[in-house]
Write a protein that holds these residues in place. Sequence first.
Motif, PDB file in Angstrom:
ATOM      1  N   VAL A  38      34.160 120.483  60.772  1.00  0.00           N
ATOM      2  CA  VAL A  38      35.463 120.001  60.321  1.00  0.00           C
ATOM      3  C   VAL A  38      35.294 119.296  58.980  1.00  0.00           C
ATOM      4  O   VAL A  38      34.182 118.886  58.599  1.00  0.00           O
ATOM      5  N   GLU A  39      36.400 119.138  58.264  1.00  0.00           N
ATOM      6  CA  GLU A  39      36.321 118.579  56.914  1.00  0.00           C
ATOM      7  C   GLU A  39      35.826 117.137  56.905  1.00  0.00           C
ATOM      8  O   GLU A  39      35.140 116.705  55.971  1.00  0.00           O
ATOM      9  N   ALA A  40      36.167 116.377  57.944  1.00  0.00           N
ATOM     10  CA  ALA A  40      35.686 114.994  58.008  1.00  0.00           C
ATOM     11  C   ALA A  40      34.168 114.938  58.113  1.00  0.00           C
ATOM     12  O   ALA A  40      33.521 114.063  57.530  1.00  0.00           O
ATOM     13  N   GLY A  49      35.762 117.926  45.800  1.00  0.00           N
ATOM     14  CA  GLY A  49      36.738 118.988  45.619  1.00  0.00           C
ATOM     15  C   GLY A  49      36.410 120.260  46.363  1.00  0.00           C
ATOM     16  O   GLY A  49      37.178 121.228  46.296  1.00  0.00           O
ATOM     17  N   LEU A  50      35.286 120.279  47.072  1.00  0.00           N
ATOM     18  CA  LEU A  50      34.834 121.505  47.736  1.00  0.00           C
ATOM     19  C   LEU A  50      34.760 121.377  49.260  1.00  0.00           C
ATOM     20  O   LEU A  50      34.273 122.283  49.930  1.00  0.00           O
ATOM     21  N   LEU A  51      35.229 120.251  49.795  1.00  0.00           N
ATOM     22  CA  LEU A  51      35.064 119.998  51.232  1.00  0.00           C
ATOM     23  C   LEU A  51      35.673 121.088  52.118  1.00  0.00           C
ATOM     24  O   LEU A  51      35.038 121.487  53.104  1.00  0.00           O
ATOM     25  N   THR A  73      22.842 126.172  57.358  1.00  0.00           N
ATOM     26  CA  THR A  73      23.466 125.351  58.400  1.00  0.00           C
ATOM     27  C   THR A  73      23.811 123.983  57.820  1.00  0.00           C
ATOM     28  O   THR A  73      23.276 123.576  56.778  1.00  0.00           O
ATOM     29  N   TYR A  74      24.672 123.278  58.532  1.00  0.00           N
ATOM     30  CA  TYR A  74      25.062 121.935  58.102  1.00  0.00           C
ATOM     31  C   TYR A  74      23.863 120.990  58.122  1.00  0.00           C
ATOM     32  O   TYR A  74      23.712 120.150  57.230  1.00  0.00           O
ATOM     33  N   ALA A 107      33.248 123.036  54.689  1.00  0.00           N
ATOM     34  CA  ALA A 107      33.515 122.933  56.117  1.00  0.00           C
ATOM     35  C   ALA A 107      33.676 124.318  56.745  1.00  0.00           C
ATOM     36  O   ALA A 107      33.144 124.592  57.829  1.00  0.00           O
ATOM     37  N   ASP A 108      34.398 125.192  56.062  1.00  0.00           N
ATOM     38  CA  ASP A 108      34.622 126.533  56.595  1.00  0.00           C
ATOM     39  C   ASP A 108      33.322 127.334  56.656  1.00  0.00           C
ATOM     40  O   ASP A 108      33.044 128.010  57.651  1.00  0.00           O
TER      41      ASP A 108
END
Length: 391
Positions: free
Chosen positions: A37-39, A25-27, A91-92, A31-32
């Motif tokens: 990106v959301e994927a 529910g937080l993607l 970071t991601y 992502a932002d």
Amino acid sequence: MNYRPLIWLAVATFSTGIDGYVLAGLLPAIADDLSVVEAVAGQLVSVFALTSALAAPVLSTFTSRWERRRTIAWSLWVFVLGNLIVGLATTYAIALGGRIVAALGACLLNAAVTGYVIALTPARDHGKALSFVLGGWMAATALGVPVGLLLGQSSWRFPMLLVAVVGTIALAGILLKLPRLHLPAATLAERLRPLGQPRLIAGLLVTTGILCSSYTCFTYATLILRPAFPAGWMMILIMFGYGLASMLGNAVTGRLADRFTPLRVLTVVLAGLLADAVLGAITFRLVPVGAVLGVLGLFWFFTAGIGNGGAAVPQQARLASFAPDSAAIVMALNGSAISLGVALGGGLGGLTLAAGAPPSGLLVVAAAVLGLTLTLHLLVARSRRYDAVPA
């Protein structure tokens, strides 16, 4: 039976349950914030599940000589640490590393808790004890996830920190209240011995198929339902409803599996899930955005919740019947099959979106996976011969 020591195990599974569902529910926010990106953000779910699937048998064997309370405490500590890393990630890449650390703790924790409960309680109380402890996971889908999403409206990091706090509370209770317990060690070869049955392998693939189809859509449910429910608070209520639907499905099929056969119940559940996915795909393609789409979209999502929650009991009963003398090991392997399905579902959904398909196109993919899964299930059901597990 004294449930007091088990309360802290239920709190631990509650924390892992929040972790397992709240990210879906937080993607958009993740992502932002992490500039992906959301994927790609969805792969935070997939990498957790894939790590769990691959590491669970190995870690369980490596720690099999450890005292059980020690194993549970260490695995819970690693799980908490992983969530802290994710919650503080800048970071991601750091967030992805945190998810791997959390998965290493969670997969060992789940296996250790199941073995501990079975060893600690009399055989006549195994079902009730496991239901009590694993009820923490079910409660997380109905209560913990909406609370996490509510906190996530301010920052997606808060739910991760909530999981760490709940896990720390459980860790303190386990260290103070849980009695010590030693179990016989097992080699990796002994744990994997039931895989000598082709019938069982096919049955485990059915588990993987069910979870793959589920998480192809659930991981990106926010994106699928966003046209009809753009407000963030709406998704909180919807996730709460999904959790209740899953609990209902689990309770109902548990009773039906006792009254009828697990085979029949599972067949009906899989057929229902397939029909729901097909009708959902048609709905999102043909019905314009508005109240009607909202109602039909909720019908699809909640029906999927009932089916996905309801598939667990009959499927576990079926798998246990394939190797009754190795039921505990079979359930551990089923846990890896579940994690593999979650990873494949999140990855497949991400690839579908990256290829340019709209979020509603994920229902088509889920329907195709369910069609293959139902076919495999029926082929397994037609086989009357049970392969013996090699001695």
